[in-house]
Design a protein around this motif. Structure first.
Motif, PDB file in Angstrom:
ATOM      1  N   LEU A 100       0.831  -1.209   0.000  1.00  0.00           N
ATOM      2  CA  LEU A 100       0.000   0.000   0.000  1.00  0.00           C
ATOM      3  C   LEU A 100       0.858   1.249   0.000  1.00  0.00           C
ATOM      4  CD1 LEU A 100       0.107   1.207   3.126  1.00  0.00           C
ATOM      5  CD2 LEU A 100      -1.487  -0.637   3.551  1.00  0.00           C
ATOM      6  N   THR A 101       0.214   2.369  -0.288  1.00  0.00           N
ATOM      7  CA  THR A 101       0.902   3.662  -0.260  1.00  0.00           C
ATOM      8  C   THR A 101       0.236   4.560   0.774  1.00  0.00           C
ATOM      9  OG1 THR A 101      -0.554   4.559  -1.971  1.00  0.00           O
ATOM     10  CG2 THR A 101       1.497   3.513  -2.702  1.00  0.00           C
ATOM     11  N   ARG A 102       1.037   5.400   1.400  1.00  0.00           N
ATOM     12  CA  ARG A 102       0.549   6.376   2.384  1.00  0.00           C
ATOM     13  C   ARG A 102       1.093   7.745   2.027  1.00  0.00           C
ATOM     14  NH1 ARG A 102       3.448   5.883   6.544  1.00  0.00           N
ATOM     15  NH2 ARG A 102       2.135   6.698   8.187  1.00  0.00           N
ATOM     16  N   HIS A 103       0.219   8.746   1.992  1.00  0.00           N
ATOM     17  CA  HIS A 103       0.733  10.107   1.883  1.00  0.00           C
ATOM     18  C   HIS A 103      -0.280  11.102   2.406  1.00  0.00           C
ATOM     19  CE1 HIS A 103      -1.596   9.495  -1.692  1.00  0.00           C
ATOM     20  NE2 HIS A 103      -0.679   8.718  -2.225  1.00  0.00           N
ATOM     21  N   ARG A 104       0.235  12.183   2.908  1.00  0.00           N
ATOM     22  CA  ARG A 104      -0.615  13.235   3.463  1.00  0.00           C
ATOM     23  C   ARG A 104      -1.508  13.812   2.377  1.00  0.00           C
ATOM     24  NH1 ARG A 104      -0.713  13.690   9.120  1.00  0.00           N
ATOM     25  NH2 ARG A 104       1.147  12.582   9.790  1.00  0.00           N
TER      26      ARG A 104
END
Lengths: 167, 167
Positions: A100-104
């Motif tokens: 998965l990817t996480r970003h603000r």
DNA sequence: TGCGATTTAATCGGATACGATATATATAAG
DNA sequence: CTTATATATATCGTATCCGATTAAATCGCA
């Protein structure tokens, strides 16, 4: 608050016997039935998920993520009944393994948007194509009813906690 | 045993839709229903047990101990579906708080016999005299049926794990 | 505009679960 | 009797859960 002297267990139906110690057995606790069934499910999933290098909670999180892209940690937490203190480390791990990817969120930097990668999506397709666990439940046609009843139980318990008190 | 190629989730009944992603929703997983209900029960018990300085697992262990004196760690583990790696720290803590005693069996020094103290027995009498949690389940007359069904589910899952394979 | 209150994640500490291993005791084999 | 094996707990490392706190960003409202 009634100062009852019967000291009944919190989790049991009306005692068949005169509410003595007889009814206070573990086997009469609904909470214990759920607790131990959860342990049993975890053990049933273990061999399947071990082959994929996933833990049970990680798997559940991936399933929740597969329902919708760009979910915030809070949104995910509402689906999973967990909060950021539990989810953040799990999401970081799944990010480090490339699922998965996480970003603000640029529109609101407080929020973190989480999405499955193609690798994460593919991983979910590998989970138990045979569906052996359905048979392992031994529920047969009762499966949907049990699923629904347990869900209702959960929602009832959570609603009761949300309410301050119901006279 | 259907050799499905649909990559169905392991925990769901026969798919209503053509077994695509539609059916792979968290809300259709029996394991998740149980998992999240267990979380809900833990939260429902928290305020009650916090007042006594007990955790949920500690409480369950005390209930199991109340059924019989001088149980070994293994016997207790069979009732709770836990092993010594989990139980030993919990029992040591409950011993340090004076709710139970632990000592090696003179007849077999490998075994540890555990018994409730009077303080431990009295503590159990203080748990939720009102039985608010029964109402919180919202199950009414279905309570015993649900309890029995979930227990059966657990036993089925554990039995399936014990069996090497069922052709 | 300015600043306190609220919201969202993240961090930290305590308490389970559990696989793998270690230790001590008991039993079995020779 | 001595060693090999088996059994019962205990220890250790990893991964949750969760309450409490922190940090950063946003919002409310004078």
């Amino acid at each position: 608050m009634p100062t009852s002297k019967s000291a009944k267990a919190p989790d049991m139906p009306a005692p068949a016997s005169p509410a003595g110690k007889e009814g206070r057995k573990l086997s009469n606790f609904l909470c214990f039935a759920v607790y131990s069934t959860n342990l049993a499910f975890g053990r049933a999933y273990k061999p399947i998920l071990d082959a994929l290098g996933l833990t049970y909670t990680q798997y559940i999180a991936l399933v929740a993520l597969s329902e919708e892209d760009d979910q915030t940690v809070s949104m995910l937490g509402e689906k999973l009944f967990l909060e950021s203190n539990t989810l953040t480390p799990i999401l970081k791990k799944l990010e480090s393994t490339g699922y998965l990817t996480r970003h603000r969120d640029p529109a609101d930097e407080r929020q973190v948007r989480v999405s499955l990668t193609p690798a994460g999506r593919n991983l979910l397709l590998d989970v138990d194509p045979g569906g052996t666990l359905i048979a392992a439940t031994g529920l047969g046609d009762d499966f949907p009813v049990v699923q629904q009843t347990v869900t209702r139980l959960r929602d009832n318990l959570l609603r009761a906690q949300a309410e301050p008190e119901k006279s």
